[in-house]
Motif scaffolding. Structure first.
Motif, mmCIF file in Angstrom:
data_model
loop_
_atom_site.group_PDB
_atom_site.id
_atom_site.type_symbol
_atom_site.label_atom_id
_atom_site.label_comp_id
_atom_site.label_asym_id
_atom_site.label_seq_id
_atom_site.Cartn_x
_atom_site.Cartn_y
_atom_site.Cartn_z
ATOM 1 N N MET A 1 1.050 -1.235 -0.447
ATOM 2 C CA MET A 1 -0.095 -0.206 -0.322
ATOM 3 C C MET A 1 1.438 0.862 -0.122
ATOM 4 S SD MET A 1 -2.794 1.171 2.494
ATOM 5 C CE MET A 1 -4.327 0.163 2.180
ATOM 6 N N SER A 2 0.739 1.851 -1.040
ATOM 7 C CA SER A 2 0.660 3.418 -0.907
ATOM 8 C C SER A 2 0.567 4.467 -0.254
ATOM 9 C CB SER A 2 1.545 3.782 -2.179
ATOM 10 O OG SER A 2 0.423 4.077 -3.094
ATOM 11 N N PHE A 3 1.272 5.426 0.185
ATOM 12 C CA PHE A 3 0.907 6.029 0.817
ATOM 13 C C PHE A 3 1.736 7.496 1.168
ATOM 14 C CE2 PHE A 3 3.444 3.409 3.867
ATOM 15 C CZ PHE A 3 3.896 4.283 4.558
ATOM 16 N N LEU A 4 0.840 8.866 1.341
ATOM 17 C CA LEU A 4 1.924 10.098 2.147
ATOM 18 C C LEU A 4 2.152 10.804 3.114
ATOM 19 C CD1 LEU A 4 0.308 12.543 -1.074
ATOM 20 C CD2 LEU A 4 2.536 11.822 -0.933
ATOM 21 N N PRO A 54 4.570 18.449 16.263
ATOM 22 C CA PRO A 54 3.606 18.139 15.103
ATOM 23 C C PRO A 54 2.072 17.536 15.593
ATOM 24 C CG PRO A 54 6.037 16.922 16.322
ATOM 25 C CD PRO A 54 6.034 18.361 16.803
ATOM 26 N N TYR A 55 1.426 16.943 13.707
ATOM 27 C CA TYR A 55 0.798 16.375 13.631
ATOM 28 C C TYR A 55 0.675 16.142 12.682
ATOM 29 C CZ TYR A 55 -4.032 14.395 15.760
ATOM 30 O OH TYR A 55 -5.741 13.932 16.357
ATOM 31 N N ILE A 56 0.729 14.658 11.887
ATOM 32 C CA ILE A 56 1.193 14.041 11.068
ATOM 33 C C ILE A 56 0.088 13.042 10.376
ATOM 34 C CG2 ILE A 56 3.031 12.976 9.582
ATOM 35 C CD1 ILE A 56 4.395 13.919 11.814
ATOM 36 N N ALA A 57 -0.468 13.426 8.820
ATOM 37 C CA ALA A 57 -1.510 12.444 8.810
ATOM 38 C C ALA A 57 -0.821 11.479 8.098
ATOM 39 C CB ALA A 57 -2.582 13.481 7.581
ATOM 40 N N ALA A 58 -1.499 10.225 7.593
ATOM 41 C CA ALA A 58 -0.945 9.291 6.156
ATOM 42 C C ALA A 58 -2.252 9.428 5.358
ATOM 43 C CB ALA A 58 -0.150 7.935 6.684
ATOM 44 N N THR A 59 -1.855 9.470 3.853
ATOM 45 C CA THR A 59 -2.390 9.216 3.469
ATOM 46 C C THR A 59 -2.984 8.161 1.828
ATOM 47 O OG1 THR A 59 -2.416 11.234 1.962
ATOM 48 C CG2 THR A 59 -4.012 11.188 3.428
ATOM 49 N N ASP A 60 -3.615 7.917 1.266
ATOM 50 C CA ASP A 60 -3.612 7.079 0.184
ATOM 51 C C ASP A 60 -3.322 7.650 -0.780
ATOM 52 O OD1 ASP A 60 -6.082 7.661 -0.328
ATOM 53 O OD2 ASP A 60 -7.353 5.507 -0.015
ATOM 54 N N LEU A 66 -5.204 7.417 6.033
ATOM 55 C CA LEU A 66 -5.281 6.035 6.551
ATOM 56 C C LEU A 66 -4.409 5.559 8.044
ATOM 57 C CD1 LEU A 66 -2.752 4.832 3.256
ATOM 58 C CD2 LEU A 66 -5.024 4.428 4.466
ATOM 59 N N GLY A 67 -4.464 6.842 8.339
ATOM 60 C CA GLY A 67 -3.698 6.976 9.867
ATOM 61 C C GLY A 67 -3.178 8.356 10.066
ATOM 62 N N ARG A 97 1.010 -2.337 7.437
ATOM 63 C CA ARG A 97 2.090 -2.450 6.086
ATOM 64 C C ARG A 97 2.929 -1.056 6.173
ATOM 65 N NH1 ARG A 97 -4.254 -2.066 3.070
ATOM 66 N NH2 ARG A 97 -4.433 -4.876 2.641
ATOM 67 N N GLY A 98 3.211 -1.388 7.563
ATOM 68 C CA GLY A 98 4.657 -0.182 7.569
ATOM 69 C C GLY A 98 4.002 1.580 7.839
ATOM 70 N N ILE A 99 2.992 1.572 8.241
ATOM 71 C CA ILE A 99 2.409 3.120 7.421
ATOM 72 C C ILE A 99 3.042 3.672 9.517
ATOM 73 C CG2 ILE A 99 0.504 4.651 8.031
ATOM 74 C CD1 ILE A 99 -0.334 2.381 5.405
#
Length: 185
Positions: A1-4, A54-60, A66-67, A97-99
């Motif tokens: 799964m790729s994510f940003l 810091p407040y970080i988002a992970a998106t597809d 995603l988290g 998935r490594g996120i």
């Protein structure tokens, strides 16, 4: 799964609230029993980013959250201002998935850059997956509190883990720059 990975924003609050709601209702990472409202999650978000944590988002690729991960005060007493606590929450489909690993690594980099010297993980339910994640990121177990929470019909332990950031405790921090300016009370 790729994510940003990117900075979280107010626009993410509904998805953040959904991910956290699922965790509260089905998991043991949070010791909350009733999921907070979206409005409450917005207040919490504003309080954290308002203090420059810091407040970080992970998106597809489509922008679906995603988290998320954030650092916040471990405690608000002035002597604790160089210590942050990390929090990481993932949507069910994003787990394993490594996120989480990527979010934690980015959080460590950002907190180190900001000048924090220590990071703590307070792991509800002493989750083996969360302990393994933190161990991989250089955290050490520093304490286990037994039976600290009761949720889903069982007693839960809480694991405390810690890792140094930057110079850790090898040098004195600069009280005149962030995070030295936090909680000057």
């Amino acid at each position: 799964m790729s994510f940003l990975l990117r900075d979280a924003s107010n626009a993410d609050i509904p998805a953040i609230a959904d991910i956290y709601r699922e965790s509260v209702l089905n998991g043991v990472a949070s010791y909350e029993i009733v999921p907070p409202s979206e409005a409450e999650m917005a207040l919490r978000f504003s309080a954290i980013v308002g203090q420059q944590y810091p407040y970080i988002a992970a998106t597809d690729a489509d922008g679906t959250l995603l988290g998320y991960a954030y650092a916040s005060a471990f405690r608000t007493r002035p002597a604790y201002r160089w210590l942050v606590e990390d929090s990481i929450y993932l949507a069910p489909q994003a787990r394993g998935r490594g996120i989480g690993k990527a979010l934690l690594a980015e959080l460590i980099i950002r907190c180190t850059t900001l000048g924090f010297r220590q990071m703590a993980a307070v792991i509800g339910g002493a989750s083996p997956a969360s302990i393994a994640l933190h161990r991989t990121a250089g955290f050490e177990e520093v304490g286990l509190m037994k039976g600290t929470g009761y949720k889903h019909g069982r007693w839960l332990d809480t694991m405390f883990m810690q890792r140094a950031l930057g110079e850790g405790m090898s040098t004195d921090p600069d009280r005149s720059t962030y995070p030295g300016t936090l909680f000057n009370g």
